[in-house]
Motif scaffolding. Structure first.
Motif, PDB file in Angstrom:
ATOM      1  N   LEU A 159       0.826  -1.207   0.000  1.00  0.00           N
ATOM      2  CA  LEU A 159       0.000   0.000   0.000  1.00  0.00           C
ATOM      3  C   LEU A 159       0.859   1.256   0.000  1.00  0.00           C
ATOM      4  O   LEU A 159       1.807   1.368   0.788  1.00  0.00           O
ATOM      5  N   VAL A 160       0.513   2.188  -0.863  1.00  0.00           N
ATOM      6  CA  VAL A 160       1.247   3.448  -0.964  1.00  0.00           C
ATOM      7  C   VAL A 160       0.704   4.469   0.025  1.00  0.00           C
ATOM      8  O   VAL A 160       1.460   5.172   0.694  1.00  0.00           O
ATOM      9  N   PHE A 161      -0.615   4.534   0.146  1.00  0.00           N
ATOM     10  CA  PHE A 161      -1.254   5.574   0.946  1.00  0.00           C
ATOM     11  C   PHE A 161      -1.593   5.034   2.345  1.00  0.00           C
ATOM     12  O   PHE A 161      -2.735   4.707   2.647  1.00  0.00           O
ATOM     13  N   HIS A 162      -0.581   4.946   3.180  1.00  0.00           N
ATOM     14  CA  HIS A 162      -0.745   4.351   4.505  1.00  0.00           C
ATOM     15  C   HIS A 162      -1.688   5.147   5.394  1.00  0.00           C
ATOM     16  O   HIS A 162      -2.403   4.569   6.223  1.00  0.00           O
ATOM     17  N   HIS A 163      -1.699   6.463   5.245  1.00  0.00           N
ATOM     18  CA  HIS A 163      -2.600   7.275   6.063  1.00  0.00           C
ATOM     19  C   HIS A 163      -4.065   6.946   5.767  1.00  0.00           C
ATOM     20  O   HIS A 163      -4.903   6.963   6.668  1.00  0.00           O
ATOM     21  N   LYS A 164      -4.370   6.637   4.520  1.00  0.00           N
ATOM     22  CA  LYS A 164      -5.744   6.283   4.158  1.00  0.00           C
ATOM     23  C   LYS A 164      -6.130   4.956   4.799  1.00  0.00           C
ATOM     24  O   LYS A 164      -7.261   4.781   5.260  1.00  0.00           O
ATOM     25  N   LEU A 165      -5.195   4.012   4.830  1.00  0.00           N
ATOM     26  CA  LEU A 165      -5.457   2.732   5.485  1.00  0.00           C
ATOM     27  C   LEU A 165      -5.756   2.940   6.963  1.00  0.00           C
ATOM     28  O   LEU A 165      -6.756   2.431   7.484  1.00  0.00           O
ATOM     29  N   PHE A 166      -4.914   3.695   7.655  1.00  0.00           N
ATOM     30  CA  PHE A 166      -5.109   3.925   9.083  1.00  0.00           C
ATOM     31  C   PHE A 166      -6.397   4.692   9.359  1.00  0.00           C
ATOM     32  O   PHE A 166      -7.094   4.422  10.342  1.00  0.00           O
ATOM     33  N   ARG A 167      -6.704   5.640   8.503  1.00  0.00           N
ATOM     34  CA  ARG A 167      -7.944   6.408   8.670  1.00  0.00           C
ATOM     35  C   ARG A 167      -9.157   5.493   8.597  1.00  0.00           C
ATOM     36  O   ARG A 167     -10.085   5.601   9.421  1.00  0.00           O
ATOM     37  N   GLU A 168      -9.168   4.582   7.639  1.00  0.00           N
ATOM     38  CA  GLU A 168     -10.300   3.679   7.472  1.00  0.00           C
ATOM     39  C   GLU A 168     -10.369   2.645   8.595  1.00  0.00           C
ATOM     40  O   GLU A 168     -11.453   2.285   9.050  1.00  0.00           O
ATOM     41  N   CYS A 169      -9.217   2.172   9.038  1.00  0.00           N
ATOM     42  CA  CYS A 169      -9.211   1.227  10.163  1.00  0.00           C
ATOM     43  C   CYS A 169      -9.724   1.908  11.423  1.00  0.00           C
ATOM     44  O   CYS A 169     -10.508   1.324  12.181  1.00  0.00           O
ATOM     45  N   ARG A 170      -9.293   3.137  11.645  1.00  0.00           N
ATOM     46  CA  ARG A 170      -9.740   3.890  12.825  1.00  0.00           C
ATOM     47  C   ARG A 170     -11.243   4.137  12.774  1.00  0.00           C
ATOM     48  O   ARG A 170     -11.943   4.061  13.792  1.00  0.00           O
ATOM     49  N   ARG A 171     -11.753   4.413  11.593  1.00  0.00           N
ATOM     50  CA  ARG A 171     -13.177   4.717  11.426  1.00  0.00           C
ATOM     51  C   ARG A 171     -14.042   3.491  11.677  1.00  0.00           C
ATOM     52  O   ARG A 171     -15.112   3.589  12.302  1.00  0.00           O
ATOM     53  N   THR A 172     -13.612   2.328  11.225  1.00  0.00           N
ATOM     54  CA  THR A 172     -14.463   1.138  11.275  1.00  0.00           C
ATOM     55  C   THR A 172     -14.244   0.275  12.518  1.00  0.00           C
ATOM     56  O   THR A 172     -14.986  -0.680  12.744  1.00  0.00           O
ATOM     57  N   LEU A 173     -13.228   0.597  13.327  1.00  0.00           N
ATOM     58  CA  LEU A 173     -13.030  -0.133  14.572  1.00  0.00           C
ATOM     59  C   LEU A 173     -13.925   0.413  15.678  1.00  0.00           C
ATOM     60  O   LEU A 173     -14.176   1.623  15.744  1.00  0.00           O
ATOM     61  N   LYS A 174     -14.378  -0.467  16.541  1.00  0.00           N
ATOM     62  CA  LYS A 174     -15.168  -0.041  17.700  1.00  0.00           C
ATOM     63  C   LYS A 174     -14.271   0.690  18.697  1.00  0.00           C
ATOM     64  O   LYS A 174     -13.043   0.602  18.636  1.00  0.00           O
ATOM     65  N   ASP A 175     -14.883   1.397  19.623  1.00  0.00           N
ATOM     66  CA  ASP A 175     -14.128   2.212  20.577  1.00  0.00           C
ATOM     67  C   ASP A 175     -13.439   1.395  21.662  1.00  0.00           C
ATOM     68  O   ASP A 175     -12.278   1.612  21.983  1.00  0.00           O
ATOM     69  N   ASN A 176     -14.136   0.460  22.259  1.00  0.00           N
ATOM     70  CA  ASN A 176     -13.639  -0.229  23.443  1.00  0.00           C
ATOM     71  C   ASN A 176     -13.043  -1.592  23.121  1.00  0.00           C
ATOM     72  O   ASN A 176     -13.701  -2.447  22.522  1.00  0.00           O
ATOM     73  N   ASN A 177     -11.783  -1.780  23.516  1.00  0.00           N
ATOM     74  CA  ASN A 177     -11.100  -3.071  23.402  1.00  0.00           C
ATOM     75  C   ASN A 177     -10.926  -3.553  21.965  1.00  0.00           C
ATOM     76  O   ASN A 177     -10.684  -4.741  21.733  1.00  0.00           O
ATOM     77  N   ALA A 178     -11.058  -2.660  20.998  1.00  0.00           N
ATOM     78  CA  ALA A 178     -10.829  -3.043  19.608  1.00  0.00           C
ATOM     79  C   ALA A 178      -9.324  -3.093  19.333  1.00  0.00           C
ATOM     80  O   ALA A 178      -8.540  -2.365  19.942  1.00  0.00           O
ATOM     81  N   LEU A 179      -8.927  -3.949  18.406  1.00  0.00           N
ATOM     82  CA  LEU A 179      -7.509  -4.134  18.132  1.00  0.00           C
ATOM     83  C   LEU A 179      -7.229  -4.129  16.631  1.00  0.00           C
ATOM     84  O   LEU A 179      -8.027  -4.643  15.840  1.00  0.00           O
ATOM     85  N   LEU A 180      -6.109  -3.538  16.259  1.00  0.00           N
ATOM     86  CA  LEU A 180      -5.628  -3.555  14.880  1.00  0.00           C
ATOM     87  C   LEU A 180      -4.317  -4.332  14.863  1.00  0.00           C
ATOM     88  O   LEU A 180      -3.384  -4.013  15.599  1.00  0.00           O
ATOM     89  N   TYR A 181      -4.255  -5.374  14.035  1.00  0.00           N
ATOM     90  CA  TYR A 181      -3.049  -6.193  13.919  1.00  0.00           C
ATOM     91  C   TYR A 181      -2.428  -5.978  12.541  1.00  0.00           C
ATOM     92  O   TYR A 181      -3.091  -6.155  11.515  1.00  0.00           O
ATOM     93  N   ILE A 182      -1.159  -5.597  12.524  1.00  0.00           N
ATOM     94  CA  ILE A 182      -0.431  -5.451  11.269  1.00  0.00           C
ATOM     95  C   ILE A 182       0.807  -6.325  11.346  1.00  0.00           C
ATOM     96  O   ILE A 182       1.632  -6.164  12.249  1.00  0.00           O
ATOM     97  N   PHE A 183       0.936  -7.297  10.437  1.00  0.00           N
ATOM     98  CA  PHE A 183       2.196  -8.026  10.379  1.00  0.00           C
ATOM     99  C   PHE A 183       2.701  -8.057   8.953  1.00  0.00           C
ATOM    100  O   PHE A 183       1.967  -8.252   7.992  1.00  0.00           O
TER     101      PHE A 183
END
Length: 209
Positions: free
Chosen positions: A113-137
């Motif tokens: 992915l070239v546009f990493h900020h867009k990825l993070f923005r969308e992950c932040r938007r679609t994740l729930k507030d409490n105890n949500a997790l983002l895994y990147i490997f």
């Protein structure tokens, strides 16, 4: 951050066939992709996997939704009964409402992915507030002079060093209100690891302050 590598002709050929993709993944990784999931605790709730490919090493969950930009990969994954809910979509524009998922996984996809900020923005938007997790490997370069074949819908890929990827994730996390819970190195036996590469897993938690 990393070195940009242009997409090879071989990679473009792989993108045209789910079978060729499967054969390439098997030859390069020898199951290492499945080993990475052992670093992740048992997940529950709604799960999104970004960049699932054909699902050859996708997470096994009836509640998981799998997206990829390549419809040929998804078609093969569905035919092989690897994907529960496959959706053809871009990581930059996730077709889901806000606060939909308990966990989002980005396996072996970040460097495509070239546009990493867009990825993070969308992950932040679609994740729930409490105890949500983002895994990147993602794989990182440990030795000079190593190279690999990669493909990407954006036309280039990133050749990350360990320091470069860590710095990139840190800056993105800070900008998009994620806290890095931990990071782990996945030591797996495969061609890509023996040639000077290793996988690193980041666990990120969104915060509201």
């Amino acid at each position: 951050m990393g070195k940009k590598i242009r997409e090879s002709i071989f990679s473009r050929i792989i993108d045209k066939s789910g079978l060729l993709y499967d054969l390439t993944v098997h030859a390069v990784h020898f199951g290492a992709r499945n080993e990475r999931y052992k670093l992740i605790p048992r997940l529950s709730g709604r799960i999104l996997e970004i960049g699932c490919g054909t699902g050859k090493s996708s997470i096994n969950s009836n509640e998981a939704i799998h997206i990829d930009i390549n419809p040929k990969f998804l078609k093969r994954g569905l035919r092989k009964n690897r994907l529960t809910i496959p959706i053809c979509a871009s990581a930059y524009h996730l077709p889901f409402k806000e606060k939909t998922f308990d966990s989002i996984l980005v396996p072996d996809t970040f460097h495509h992915l070239v546009f990493h900020h867009k990825l993070f923005r969308e992950c932040r938007r679609t994740l729930k507030d409490n105890n949500a997790l983002l895994y990147i490997f993602d794989p990182v370069k440990l030795k000079k002079g190593t190279n690999r074949l990669q493909s990407t819908a954006d036309g280039i890929t990133w050749d990350f060093t360990l320091k470069g990827l860590c710095n990139r994730i840190f800056k993105l996390s800070k900008a998009h209100k994620f806290r890095i819970q931990n990071s782990k190195i996945a030591k797996c036996k495969s061609i890509i690891h023996l040639s000077g590469w290793c996988d690193i897993l980041f666990t990120l938690i969104p915060y509201n302050k």
